[in-house]
Design an enzyme around this catalytic site. Structure first.
Site, PDB file in Angstrom:
ATOM      1  N   TYR A   1      -4.019  -0.375  10.855  1.00 56.83           N
ATOM      2  CA  TYR A   1      -4.372  -1.788  10.679  1.00 56.83           C
ATOM      3  C   TYR A   1      -5.148  -2.319  11.880  1.00 56.83           C
ATOM      4  CZ  TYR A   1      -0.874  -1.337   6.973  1.00 56.83           C
ATOM      5  OH  TYR A   1      -0.159  -0.927   5.875  1.00 56.83           O
TER       6      TYR A   1
ATOM      7  N   GLU B   1       2.496  -7.592   6.290  1.00 60.10           N
ATOM      8  CA  GLU B   1       3.668  -7.283   7.118  1.00 60.10           C
ATOM      9  C   GLU B   1       3.816  -5.771   7.207  1.00 60.10           C
ATOM     10  OE1 GLU B   1       4.565 -11.335   5.412  1.00 60.10           O
ATOM     11  OE2 GLU B   1       4.384  -9.410   4.360  1.00 60.10           O
TER      12      GLU B   1
ATOM     13  N   ILE C   1       0.890  -1.171   0.000  1.00 60.52           N
ATOM     14  CA  ILE C   1       0.000   0.000   0.000  1.00 60.52           C
ATOM     15  C   ILE C   1       0.919   1.209   0.000  1.00 60.52           C
ATOM     16  CG2 ILE C   1      -1.689   1.378   1.256  1.00 60.52           C
ATOM     17  CD1 ILE C   1      -2.827  -1.120   2.456  1.00 60.52           C
ATOM     18  N   ALA C   2       0.761   2.080  -0.965  1.00 60.00           N
ATOM     19  CA  ALA C   2       1.637   3.262  -1.025  1.00 60.00           C
ATOM     20  C   ALA C   2       0.850   4.470  -1.522  1.00 60.00           C
ATOM     21  CB  ALA C   2       2.827   2.996  -1.946  1.00 60.00           C
TER      22      ALA C   2
ATOM     23  N   ASN D   1       6.843   1.425  12.204  1.00 61.94           N
ATOM     24  CA  ASN D   1       5.792   2.182  11.527  1.00 61.94           C
ATOM     25  C   ASN D   1       4.507   2.146  12.369  1.00 61.94           C
ATOM     26  OD1 ASN D   1       4.063   3.476   9.787  1.00 61.94           O
ATOM     27  ND2 ASN D   1       4.642   2.289   7.981  1.00 61.94           N
TER      28      ASN D   1
END
Length: 201
Positions: A148, A136, A102-103, A141
């Protein structure tokens, strides 16, 4: 396939270690269990629609002029590519949807759009019949981990020295079974609230 150059550019801005373009091409061409999406900003397309099309095309030069550096205008990308501001993907592994990436482009962070990509991945997980979603995340982070956890992910293990750029460990995170009534209720409540928030921006 035409989105790959912009996807790679965003990934380089977002992460210290990245996949080569060939990896994404292989994913799209050869991995039938892979699902990837891009997030586009329609305003960028509208704003750039007035720029002449030829400014987005690399000038065709005849050798030996092709050895010279390109002019600045040749580095512009088309409105269609420029409109891509984020992307995400997952693999279906038996009954597990494993989120691979995801970016978001750094200029579009903190607007709920990364969360929107996560929601989109969970929606895809439902549509392809996955029972769980996993991923992961770097142990450092905390912002991503909090996002999440908000969507029901919990720690399920650790991958030591998972990230090649600095040998950082990765947390393995899993959801409960996404088809359970409790998870569905939580997920759709969060999704509805997020969509309402995005519509107000």
């Amino acid at each position: 396939m035409s989105d790959v150059p912009r996807v790679v550019e965003i990934e380089r801005l977002a992460y210290p270690s990245t996949w080569p373009p060939s990896a994404y091409r292989k994913e799209l061409q050869d991995n039938r269990w892979a699902h990837y999406i891009v997030l586009r900003d329609k305003k960028i397309v509208e704003e750039r629609a007035t720029v002449p099309a030829q400014e987005y095309e690399k000038p065709r030069r005849i050798f030996p002029l092709s050895l010279l550096p390109s002019r600045p205008s040749a580095t512009l990308i088309s409105p269609d590519l420029a409109s891509i501001i984020g992307f995400s993907g997952l693999w279906l592994m038996v009954d597990e949807a494993h989120i691979t990436t995801i970016a978001m482009h750094p200029h579009f962070r903190r607007k709920g759009l990364g969360e929107f990509l996560l929601v989109s991945m969970i929606d895809i997980a439902y549509s392809i019949g996955a029972k769980w979603v996993s991923l992961e995340v770097r142990v450092s982070n905390y912002a991503a981990q909090n996002l999440y956890r908000k969507y029901g992910f919990h720690e399920a293990g650790l991958r030591h020295r998972y990230y090649s750029d600095n040998q950082e460990d990765a947390l393995i995170m899993w959801t409960d079974e996404i088809s359970s009534p409790a998870y569905k209720q939580k997920f759709y409540g969060l999704k509805t609230a997020l969509l309402e928030k995005l519509e107000q921006q």
